[in-house]
Write an enzyme that holds these catalytic residues in place. Sequence first.
Site, PDB file in Angstrom:
ATOM      1  N   ASN A   1       0.828  -1.197   0.000  1.00  0.00           N
ATOM      2  CA  ASN A   1       0.000   0.000   0.000  1.00  0.00           C
ATOM      3  C   ASN A   1       0.873   1.262   0.000  1.00  0.00           C
ATOM      4  O   ASN A   1       2.058   1.205  -0.333  1.00  0.00           O
ATOM      5  CB  ASN A   1      -1.007  -0.015   1.152  1.00  0.00           C
ATOM      6  CG  ASN A   1      -2.371   0.484   0.726  1.00  0.00           C
ATOM      7  OD1 ASN A   1      -2.489   1.555   0.137  1.00  0.00           O
ATOM      8  ND2 ASN A   1      -3.401  -0.289   1.005  1.00  0.00           N
ATOM      9  N   ARG A   2       0.292   2.386   0.393  1.00  0.00           N
ATOM     10  CA  ARG A   2       0.924   3.684   0.167  1.00  0.00           C
ATOM     11  C   ARG A   2       1.539   4.279   1.430  1.00  0.00           C
ATOM     12  O   ARG A   2       0.999   4.133   2.525  1.00  0.00           O
ATOM     13  CB  ARG A   2      -0.108   4.661  -0.412  1.00  0.00           C
ATOM     14  CG  ARG A   2      -0.589   4.252  -1.795  1.00  0.00           C
ATOM     15  CD  ARG A   2      -1.850   4.994  -2.211  1.00  0.00           C
ATOM     16  NE  ARG A   2      -2.237   4.595  -3.558  1.00  0.00           N
ATOM     17  CZ  ARG A   2      -2.962   3.506  -3.841  1.00  0.00           C
ATOM     18  NH1 ARG A   2      -3.370   2.713  -2.863  1.00  0.00           N
ATOM     19  NH2 ARG A   2      -3.260   3.215  -5.094  1.00  0.00           N
TER      20      ARG A   2
ATOM     21  N   HIS B   1       3.712   0.010  -2.582  1.00  0.00           N
ATOM     22  CA  HIS B   1       4.086  -1.409  -2.684  1.00  0.00           C
ATOM     23  C   HIS B   1       5.596  -1.649  -2.717  1.00  0.00           C
ATOM     24  O   HIS B   1       6.081  -2.521  -3.437  1.00  0.00           O
ATOM     25  CB  HIS B   1       3.433  -2.038  -3.907  1.00  0.00           C
ATOM     26  CG  HIS B   1       1.941  -2.166  -3.805  1.00  0.00           C
ATOM     27  ND1 HIS B   1       1.274  -2.248  -2.605  1.00  0.00           N
ATOM     28  CD2 HIS B   1       0.977  -2.233  -4.780  1.00  0.00           C
ATOM     29  CE1 HIS B   1      -0.035  -2.368  -2.843  1.00  0.00           C
ATOM     30  NE2 HIS B   1      -0.236  -2.353  -4.135  1.00  0.00           N
TER      31      HIS B   1
ATOM     32  N   HIS C   1      -0.684 -10.119  -3.568  1.00  0.00           N
ATOM     33  CA  HIS C   1      -1.521  -9.256  -4.407  1.00  0.00           C
ATOM     34  C   HIS C   1      -2.228 -10.047  -5.503  1.00  0.00           C
ATOM     35  O   HIS C   1      -2.325  -9.586  -6.638  1.00  0.00           O
ATOM     36  CB  HIS C   1      -0.667  -8.137  -5.015  1.00  0.00           C
ATOM     37  CG  HIS C   1      -1.435  -6.886  -5.315  1.00  0.00           C
ATOM     38  ND1 HIS C   1      -2.405  -6.825  -6.280  1.00  0.00           N
ATOM     39  CD2 HIS C   1      -1.363  -5.645  -4.780  1.00  0.00           C
ATOM     40  CE1 HIS C   1      -2.896  -5.603  -6.343  1.00  0.00           C
ATOM     41  NE2 HIS C   1      -2.277  -4.860  -5.424  1.00  0.00           N
ATOM     42  N   SER C   2      -2.745 -11.212  -5.156  1.00  0.00           N
ATOM     43  CA  SER C   2      -3.510 -11.977  -6.142  1.00  0.00           C
ATOM     44  C   SER C   2      -4.856 -11.304  -6.420  1.00  0.00           C
ATOM     45  O   SER C   2      -5.505 -10.768  -5.511  1.00  0.00           O
ATOM     46  CB  SER C   2      -3.761 -13.399  -5.645  1.00  0.00           C
ATOM     47  OG  SER C   2      -2.575 -14.147  -5.641  1.00  0.00           O
ATOM     48  N   TYR C   3      -5.269 -11.363  -7.697  1.00  0.00           N
ATOM     49  CA  TYR C   3      -6.600 -10.936  -8.103  1.00  0.00           C
ATOM     50  C   TYR C   3      -7.438 -12.193  -8.311  1.00  0.00           C
ATOM     51  O   TYR C   3      -7.097 -13.037  -9.133  1.00  0.00           O
ATOM     52  CB  TYR C   3      -6.556 -10.152  -9.417  1.00  0.00           C
ATOM     53  CG  TYR C   3      -5.855  -8.830  -9.365  1.00  0.00           C
ATOM     54  CD1 TYR C   3      -6.572  -7.640  -9.271  1.00  0.00           C
ATOM     55  CD2 TYR C   3      -4.464  -8.756  -9.466  1.00  0.00           C
ATOM     56  CE1 TYR C   3      -5.924  -6.411  -9.260  1.00  0.00           C
ATOM     57  CE2 TYR C   3      -3.816  -7.525  -9.455  1.00  0.00           C
ATOM     58  CZ  TYR C   3      -4.550  -6.366  -9.349  1.00  0.00           C
ATOM     59  OH  TYR C   3      -3.911  -5.150  -9.332  1.00  0.00           O
TER      60      TYR C   3
ATOM     61  N   ASP D   1     -11.085   0.670  -3.635  1.00  0.00           N
ATOM     62  CA  ASP D   1      -9.645   0.539  -3.401  1.00  0.00           C
ATOM     63  C   ASP D   1      -9.414   1.101  -2.006  1.00  0.00           C
ATOM     64  O   ASP D   1      -8.806   2.152  -1.829  1.00  0.00           O
ATOM     65  CB  ASP D   1      -8.846   1.300  -4.457  1.00  0.00           C
ATOM     66  CG  ASP D   1      -7.360   0.962  -4.427  1.00  0.00           C
ATOM     67  OD1 ASP D   1      -6.961   0.124  -3.582  1.00  0.00           O
ATOM     68  OD2 ASP D   1      -6.593   1.527  -5.236  1.00  0.00           O
TER      69      ASP D   1
ATOM     70  N   GLN E   1      -7.305  -4.715   2.341  1.00  0.00           N
ATOM     71  CA  GLN E   1      -7.535  -3.790   1.240  1.00  0.00           C
ATOM     72  C   GLN E   1      -8.365  -4.500   0.173  1.00  0.00           C
ATOM     73  O   GLN E   1      -7.970  -5.536  -0.359  1.00  0.00           O
ATOM     74  CB  GLN E   1      -6.206  -3.329   0.636  1.00  0.00           C
ATOM     75  CG  GLN E   1      -6.328  -2.264  -0.447  1.00  0.00           C
ATOM     76  CD  GLN E   1      -6.395  -0.854   0.116  1.00  0.00           C
ATOM     77  OE1 GLN E   1      -6.227  -0.655   1.328  1.00  0.00           O
ATOM     78  NE2 GLN E   1      -6.618   0.134  -0.734  1.00  0.00           N
TER      79      GLN E   1
ATOM     80  N   GLU F   1      -6.286  -7.907  -0.069  1.00  0.00           N
ATOM     81  CA  GLU F   1      -4.919  -7.829   0.422  1.00  0.00           C
ATOM     82  C   GLU F   1      -4.906  -7.678   1.950  1.00  0.00           C
ATOM     83  O   GLU F   1      -5.263  -6.632   2.474  1.00  0.00           O
ATOM     84  CB  GLU F   1      -4.204  -6.644  -0.224  1.00  0.00           C
ATOM     85  CG  GLU F   1      -4.258  -6.637  -1.744  1.00  0.00           C
ATOM     86  CD  GLU F   1      -3.994  -5.256  -2.303  1.00  0.00           C
ATOM     87  OE1 GLU F   1      -2.920  -4.690  -1.995  1.00  0.00           O
ATOM     88  OE2 GLU F   1      -4.867  -4.721  -3.017  1.00  0.00           O
TER      89      GLU F   1
END
Length: 326
Positions: A77-78, A103, A173-175, A230, A268, A288
């Site tokens: 994340n940020r 990330h 970070h799997s979708y 998000d 997330q 996430e």
Amino acid sequence: MSELFGTLSDGTPVHRWTLERSGVRVRVLSYGGIVQSAEVPDREGNTADVVLGFADLDGYVAHPAPYFGALVGRYANRIAGGRFPLDGRTYALALNSGANSLHGGERGFDKRVWDVAEVADGVRLSRVSPHGEEGFPGRLEMSATYTLDGSGALRIVYEAVTDAPTVLNPTNHSYFNLGGSGHTGGHELRLAASRITPVDAGLIPTGGFEDVTDTRFDFRRPRKIGSGYDHNFVLDKGVTSAAEEVAELYDPASGRVLTVATTEPGLQVYTADHLDEPFAPGDGVALETQHFPDSPNRPAFPSTVLRPGEVFRSETVYGFSVRREG
């Protein structure tokens, strides 16, 4: 079982390991710790890959920004402004998301080749992140162990030690697309989260907490996920020593169910509204597990500081099952 998956431009080989148990087959890459695929059956017994990815190494190298299936770090994340204070000193990180760090920076864990060793029912990935990598302090010895348990659930255990104070917040970070293809907006999501950390226009937390009651963020009862997310959800359980179930994703069309259990305090939810070719917006949803965005700059958030002599440990379990009713 491993095989050569490809070779990077500098000649470094990348290998792929296949884990298989209880009808579930997961493939993991030494490049970026990527979960390349997860093949699971639907209610009719038909198998499909339920995570987004590429068939070859070139696909991942050419499309780094979505972080498909990757092990993300040092900091998922940020971090606002790419800067954070620690013990009276301010550290400057690589800026790779506008004015912020995202990330782990320009070349985070997702773009590194990891050492891989086989363990019972899985693999253990490890590497040393040197002091100063992407601006983060401390020499970090990091590992991530991927195993399949007796039910076919994918368990990821992260462990790390450091020789100097630092911050750490890894995730996967799997979708997920439980239908195997198409838009995921019809998937139903349930979350054990009564609050979110609201964000500004740059997706940086404002520092407060927002109750989800009577808002589009209330997934305490299952409902279609739709799009436009998000956001970090504050898990009601907080930080725990053992993984506890916090989320369920269900695809009514296939009957596939994904459960998420974790030791982490946040999750997330990203509905991938900005994916582009060869995928389309909404083709997957990322869940996430992590500490909160910008925690190093937010004393009220759970701490992500790791100090010498401490052992970092985090665990997330992705469980797969089938619901028989339509």
